[in-house]
Design a protein around this motif. Structure first.
Motif, PDB file in Angstrom:
ATOM      1  N   SER A 173      30.603  28.559  43.729  1.00  0.00           N
ATOM      2  CA  SER A 173      29.690  27.748  42.928  1.00  0.00           C
ATOM      3  C   SER A 173      30.120  27.718  41.466  1.00  0.00           C
ATOM      4  O   SER A 173      30.086  26.661  40.819  1.00  0.00           O
ATOM      5  N   LEU A 174      30.540  28.858  40.919  1.00  0.00           N
ATOM      6  CA  LEU A 174      31.011  28.902  39.535  1.00  0.00           C
ATOM      7  C   LEU A 174      32.255  28.040  39.353  1.00  0.00           C
ATOM      8  O   LEU A 174      32.354  27.270  38.392  1.00  0.00           O
ATOM      9  N   LEU A 175      33.201  28.159  40.276  1.00  0.00           N
ATOM     10  CA  LEU A 175      34.423  27.358  40.178  1.00  0.00           C
ATOM     11  C   LEU A 175      34.109  25.866  40.298  1.00  0.00           C
ATOM     12  O   LEU A 175      34.652  25.052  39.552  1.00  0.00           O
ATOM     13  N   ASN A 176      33.215  25.524  41.219  1.00  0.00           N
ATOM     14  CA  ASN A 176      32.806  24.123  41.332  1.00  0.00           C
ATOM     15  C   ASN A 176      32.127  23.668  40.052  1.00  0.00           C
ATOM     16  O   ASN A 176      32.306  22.531  39.614  1.00  0.00           O
ATOM     17  N   PHE A 211      43.136  29.021  44.315  1.00  0.00           N
ATOM     18  CA  PHE A 211      42.014  29.914  44.584  1.00  0.00           C
ATOM     19  C   PHE A 211      41.870  30.165  46.083  1.00  0.00           C
ATOM     20  O   PHE A 211      40.894  29.754  46.708  1.00  0.00           O
ATOM     21  N   PRO A 212      42.874  30.866  46.663  1.00  0.00           N
ATOM     22  CA  PRO A 212      42.797  31.152  48.097  1.00  0.00           C
ATOM     23  C   PRO A 212      41.646  32.118  48.400  1.00  0.00           C
ATOM     24  O   PRO A 212      41.083  32.750  47.497  1.00  0.00           O
ATOM     25  N   LEU A 213      41.326  32.223  49.660  1.00  0.00           N
ATOM     26  CA  LEU A 213      40.222  33.078  50.097  1.00  0.00           C
ATOM     27  C   LEU A 213      40.386  34.510  49.590  1.00  0.00           C
ATOM     28  O   LEU A 213      39.414  35.137  49.160  1.00  0.00           O
ATOM     29  N   LEU A 256      38.144  33.590  35.256  1.00  0.00           N
ATOM     30  CA  LEU A 256      37.841  33.077  36.581  1.00  0.00           C
ATOM     31  C   LEU A 256      38.805  31.966  36.986  1.00  0.00           C
ATOM     32  O   LEU A 256      39.245  31.900  38.141  1.00  0.00           O
ATOM     33  N   ILE A 257      39.161  31.083  36.055  1.00  0.00           N
ATOM     34  CA  ILE A 257      40.075  29.987  36.384  1.00  0.00           C
ATOM     35  C   ILE A 257      41.543  30.417  36.305  1.00  0.00           C
ATOM     36  O   ILE A 257      42.432  29.588  36.463  1.00  0.00           O
TER      37      ILE A 257
END
Length: 132
Positions: free
Chosen positions: A103-106, A82-84, A65-66
């Motif tokens: 939410s996961l990235l945050n 992490f663009p749209l 994910l990252i």
């Protein structure tokens, strides 16, 4: 500070918590659990953005994910990575909503902006017929 540290301290300020994404990268390099590294940092009075992975997210999924494999050595994930388009593709791949991916990235300490705000801002720049 050691130059060979598994956490890239150059991108960390003294008044901010270490993003959990940095801890993920260090855990991958050291072959350790991210929670172990977060606990060790806390024992040294160094705050981290989170103490563990977001619920339901595995270590390998978090690294994917990252975009850990796309980072150059010493580089850390930033919100700009992490663009749209990436968020939409990832949401489709994981069969979930954009909000969940954000939410996961945050939750990994990467302050990705709300996609609804990004889309609204983009739509505000689209020319309208009455503007000509």
């Amino acid at each position: 500070m050691r130059e060979s540290s598994p956490i890239n301290w150059w991108y960390t300020t003294t008044d901010a918590a270490v993003p959990f994404s940095y801890i993920l990268l260090a855990a991958r390099e050291l072959g350790a659990l991210p929670t172990t590294i977060a606990k060790r940092l806390r024992a040294c009075n160094i705050a981290s953005s989170h103490d563990s992975l977001p619920k339901g997210l595995s270590f390998s999924e978090a690294l994917r994910l990252i975009r850990a494999d796309e980072l150059d050595e010493g580089e850390v994930p930033e919100a700009e990575h992490f663009p749209l388009e990436y968020l939409v593709k990832t949401a489709l791949r994981k069969r979930t909503g954009l909000g969940h991916i954000v939410s996961l990235l945050n939750g990994l300490g990467i302050p990705v902006p709300d996609p609804a705000l990004t889309i609204r801002a983009a739509l505000a720049r689209v020319p309208r017929p009455d503007q000509f």
